[in-house]
Scaffold this motif. Sequence first.
Motif, PDB file in Angstrom:
ATOM      1  N   GLU A  57       0.836  -1.204   0.000  1.00  0.00           N
ATOM      2  CA  GLU A  57       0.000   0.000   0.000  1.00  0.00           C
ATOM      3  C   GLU A  57       0.876   1.261   0.000  1.00  0.00           C
ATOM      4  OE1 GLU A  57      -2.445   2.476   3.313  1.00  0.00           O
ATOM      5  OE2 GLU A  57      -2.722   0.300   3.359  1.00  0.00           O
ATOM      6  N   ARG A  96       1.330   4.079  -2.960  1.00  0.00           N
ATOM      7  CA  ARG A  96       0.978   5.465  -2.658  1.00  0.00           C
ATOM      8  C   ARG A  96       2.155   6.424  -2.881  1.00  0.00           C
ATOM      9  NH1 ARG A  96      -1.162   6.360   3.118  1.00  0.00           N
ATOM     10  NH2 ARG A  96      -2.738   4.951   2.315  1.00  0.00           N
ATOM     11  N   TYR A  97       3.362   6.017  -2.479  1.00  0.00           N
ATOM     12  CA  TYR A  97       4.488   6.956  -2.447  1.00  0.00           C
ATOM     13  C   TYR A  97       5.605   6.693  -3.472  1.00  0.00           C
ATOM     14  CZ  TYR A  97       2.436   8.351   2.000  1.00  0.00           C
ATOM     15  OH  TYR A  97       1.569   8.776   2.979  1.00  0.00           O
TER      16      TYR A  97
END
Length: 131
Positions: free
Chosen positions: A48, A52-53
Amino acid sequence: AIWDVVASCSISGSSDSSIKDVTANDISKLLKDTNIKTIYGNGAKACELYNRYVYSKTGRAIVKLPSTSPANAGYSLERLCELWRKALALNKSDIRFYTAYINICIIIYRQKIWREKINTVKNNKGRQSDI
């Protein structure tokens, strides 16, 4: 190579759900300068956070593997090692199998010991601890 998605963050205890203020490791240069073909994530939270990053910088998908965290009580050490071995497509006759297997087992064992120490501290509040 084993690399953490998160370089730094704020976290309460060891609760993944409390992770905030994330600074991710930028692995795009590592990927450009090496022959890494597949990125594997150690559990759902790592995947996750990567998505996301980091994904926008690498454009490379991540393959989710079961977490080696002691909080993942649904998996025995043997089962985790076997699932990781299969995912990494390591043949038992290949020396890389033994290297990867040992590294995975060391990671899982260290996390288990760490979790036991944390639980000991929680259970012995007010007493001196070796942590």
